[in-house]
Design a protein around this motif. Sequence first.
Motif, PDB file in Angstrom:
ATOM      1  N   LEU A  90      14.227  13.775   0.613  1.00  0.00           N
ATOM      2  CA  LEU A  90      13.490  12.623   0.071  1.00  0.00           C
ATOM      3  C   LEU A  90      12.103  12.507   0.691  1.00  0.00           C
ATOM      4  O   LEU A  90      11.584  11.411   0.908  1.00  0.00           O
ATOM      5  CB  LEU A  90      14.272  11.323   0.282  1.00  0.00           C
ATOM      6  CG  LEU A  90      15.596  11.201  -0.470  1.00  0.00           C
ATOM      7  CD1 LEU A  90      16.257   9.867  -0.184  1.00  0.00           C
ATOM      8  CD2 LEU A  90      15.390  11.376  -1.964  1.00  0.00           C
ATOM      9  N   ARG A 109       7.311   9.270   1.236  1.00  0.00           N
ATOM     10  CA  ARG A 109       8.746   9.037   1.162  1.00  0.00           C
ATOM     11  C   ARG A 109       9.140   8.800  -0.284  1.00  0.00           C
ATOM     12  O   ARG A 109       8.564   7.938  -0.970  1.00  0.00           O
ATOM     13  CB  ARG A 109       9.133   7.826   2.019  1.00  0.00           C
ATOM     14  CG  ARG A 109      10.635   7.602   2.143  1.00  0.00           C
ATOM     15  CD  ARG A 109      11.272   8.672   2.999  1.00  0.00           C
ATOM     16  NE  ARG A 109      12.730   8.505   3.070  1.00  0.00           N
ATOM     17  CZ  ARG A 109      13.531   9.391   3.629  1.00  0.00           C
ATOM     18  NH1 ARG A 109      13.033  10.497   4.164  1.00  0.00           N
ATOM     19  NH2 ARG A 109      14.827   9.189   3.677  1.00  0.00           N
ATOM     20  N   LEU A 110      10.110   9.565  -0.797  1.00  0.00           N
ATOM     21  CA  LEU A 110      10.551   9.440  -2.176  1.00  0.00           C
ATOM     22  C   LEU A 110      11.699   8.449  -2.285  1.00  0.00           C
ATOM     23  O   LEU A 110      12.478   8.274  -1.350  1.00  0.00           O
ATOM     24  CB  LEU A 110      10.975  10.811  -2.712  1.00  0.00           C
ATOM     25  CG  LEU A 110       9.900  11.913  -2.647  1.00  0.00           C
ATOM     26  CD1 LEU A 110      10.455  13.228  -3.166  1.00  0.00           C
ATOM     27  CD2 LEU A 110       8.658  11.519  -3.433  1.00  0.00           C
ATOM     28  N   GLU A 111      11.799   7.830  -3.457  1.00  0.00           N
ATOM     29  CA  GLU A 111      12.805   6.794  -3.671  1.00  0.00           C
ATOM     30  C   GLU A 111      14.044   7.311  -4.386  1.00  0.00           C
ATOM     31  O   GLU A 111      15.067   6.625  -4.426  1.00  0.00           O
ATOM     32  CB  GLU A 111      12.202   5.646  -4.504  1.00  0.00           C
ATOM     33  CG  GLU A 111      11.000   4.979  -3.874  1.00  0.00           C
ATOM     34  CD  GLU A 111      11.386   4.056  -2.726  1.00  0.00           C
ATOM     35  OE1 GLU A 111      12.586   3.773  -2.571  1.00  0.00           O
ATOM     36  OE2 GLU A 111      10.474   3.629  -1.990  1.00  0.00           O
ATOM     37  N   SER A 112      13.956   8.514  -4.973  1.00  0.00           N
ATOM     38  CA  SER A 112      15.047   9.016  -5.804  1.00  0.00           C
ATOM     39  C   SER A 112      15.582  10.321  -5.244  1.00  0.00           C
ATOM     40  O   SER A 112      14.825  11.202  -4.825  1.00  0.00           O
ATOM     41  CB  SER A 112      14.564   9.240  -7.242  1.00  0.00           C
ATOM     42  OG  SER A 112      15.559   9.881  -8.012  1.00  0.00           O
ATOM     43  N   GLY A 134      10.750   7.491  -9.260  1.00  0.00           N
ATOM     44  CA  GLY A 134      10.754   6.220  -8.557  1.00  0.00           C
ATOM     45  C   GLY A 134      12.150   5.677  -8.318  1.00  0.00           C
ATOM     46  O   GLY A 134      13.161   6.333  -8.605  1.00  0.00           O
ATOM     47  N   LYS A 135      12.208   4.462  -7.829  1.00  0.00           N
ATOM     48  CA  LYS A 135      13.494   3.833  -7.549  1.00  0.00           C
ATOM     49  C   LYS A 135      14.097   3.273  -8.838  1.00  0.00           C
ATOM     50  O   LYS A 135      13.432   3.155  -9.855  1.00  0.00           O
ATOM     51  CB  LYS A 135      13.301   2.720  -6.521  1.00  0.00           C
ATOM     52  CG  LYS A 135      12.322   1.642  -6.941  1.00  0.00           C
ATOM     53  CD  LYS A 135      12.097   0.664  -5.805  1.00  0.00           C
ATOM     54  CE  LYS A 135      11.041  -0.388  -6.209  1.00  0.00           C
ATOM     55  NZ  LYS A 135      10.776  -1.334  -5.105  1.00  0.00           N
ATOM     56  N   GLN A 141       6.939   6.662 -10.454  1.00  0.00           N
ATOM     57  CA  GLN A 141       5.902   6.006  -9.655  1.00  0.00           C
ATOM     58  C   GLN A 141       4.630   6.849  -9.669  1.00  0.00           C
ATOM     59  O   GLN A 141       4.688   8.067  -9.483  1.00  0.00           O
ATOM     60  CB  GLN A 141       6.385   5.803  -8.225  1.00  0.00           C
ATOM     61  CG  GLN A 141       5.442   4.976  -7.362  1.00  0.00           C
ATOM     62  CD  GLN A 141       5.991   4.733  -5.975  1.00  0.00           C
ATOM     63  OE1 GLN A 141       6.984   5.326  -5.579  1.00  0.00           O
ATOM     64  NE2 GLN A 141       5.343   3.854  -5.221  1.00  0.00           N
ATOM     65  N   SER A 150      -0.422   2.695  -4.548  1.00  0.00           N
ATOM     66  CA  SER A 150       0.391   2.629  -5.757  1.00  0.00           C
ATOM     67  C   SER A 150      -0.486   2.237  -6.947  1.00  0.00           C
ATOM     68  O   SER A 150      -1.162   1.208  -6.922  1.00  0.00           O
ATOM     69  CB  SER A 150       1.525   1.621  -5.579  1.00  0.00           C
ATOM     70  OG  SER A 150       2.277   1.518  -6.767  1.00  0.00           O
TER      71      SER A 150
END
Length: 349
Positions: A90, A109-112, A134-135, A141, A150
Amino acid sequence: MAAPCPPPPPDPQFVLRGTQSPVHALHFWEGAQAQGHPVLFSGSQSGLVHVWSLQTQRAVATLDGHGGQCVTWLQMLPQGHQLLSQGRDLKLCLWDLAEGRNAVVDSVRLESVGFCRSSILAGGQPRWMLAVPGKGGDEVQILEMPSKTSVCALKPKADAKLGMPMCLRLWQADCNPRPLLLAGYEDGSVALWDVSEQKVCSHIACHEEPVMDLDFDSQKARGISGSAGKALAVWSLDGQQALQVRGTHELTNPGIAEITIRPDRKILATAGWDHRIRVFHWRTMQPLAVLAFHSAVQWPSPPMACWPRAPRISGSASGRSTHARDSPTPLPGDKEGGQGGGHRAPALT
């Protein structure tokens, strides 16, 4: 009189061995080619990135930044000696490779934890755009880099039920400065997003299975996608930013891990779950060759890359080796790269 048999597909020019772990990502870089030093990056299941000299056919550096987790995507930035690597830890790492350095200078930092690989939109400017999964499962994202600001989060409407984004392509039309994003989704559809407006411009159903990868030719406004099924879908984008399916091409076996249109837009290659790389004439979709050196495919990560200038394709064989070979090019005959079904392996220079 029977038609002559086409020549066999080319053999590998050479095989690179020594990663000690299955290869999941490949990326050519010719930035130092003026000095005679084109390189190939390979990302392995063990979390290492190997930098291969295509002059000596040996690894010249090893990058360790993903804590032993699989490397799934590699991309060189056009404005300098900087490499992006995405891992199953991640984390997306930014490497400084200038003057022999091999240090991580920043990370995102990745959310998925899904299989979706990132995409960039970068020119010669210091600032560039990054699309990452993204999450929430269905979100993409958009970040402005290197500040990591962002820009927006692209989330389909709740009733759309597209599922997770499986593949991303950021791009920009020559006549329009607005950034656009093509995304393939779990439900088998492809959507075109206007990043500035944060809205879907067009959406088409291409496949019955999840879209595993897509590529887009912005000059011809034409793209192609592959899925867990047997069919490749060819689609176009009109002046009103509407996507339309133009046709499908059935394969022998199901499952596409990656699709790549070569930068000269003459051929495209697909990496299949059946361990085969298939090469097509991009304009006509005429099959040119099936490269069958592999004995396993590193699904879902794509073990294939096309050299930006020379007619060469690199693929990952099962386990711990990578090979590079001349890609079959359409025979002379038309401006797009040839007519007819022959192919040849051009000599390297």
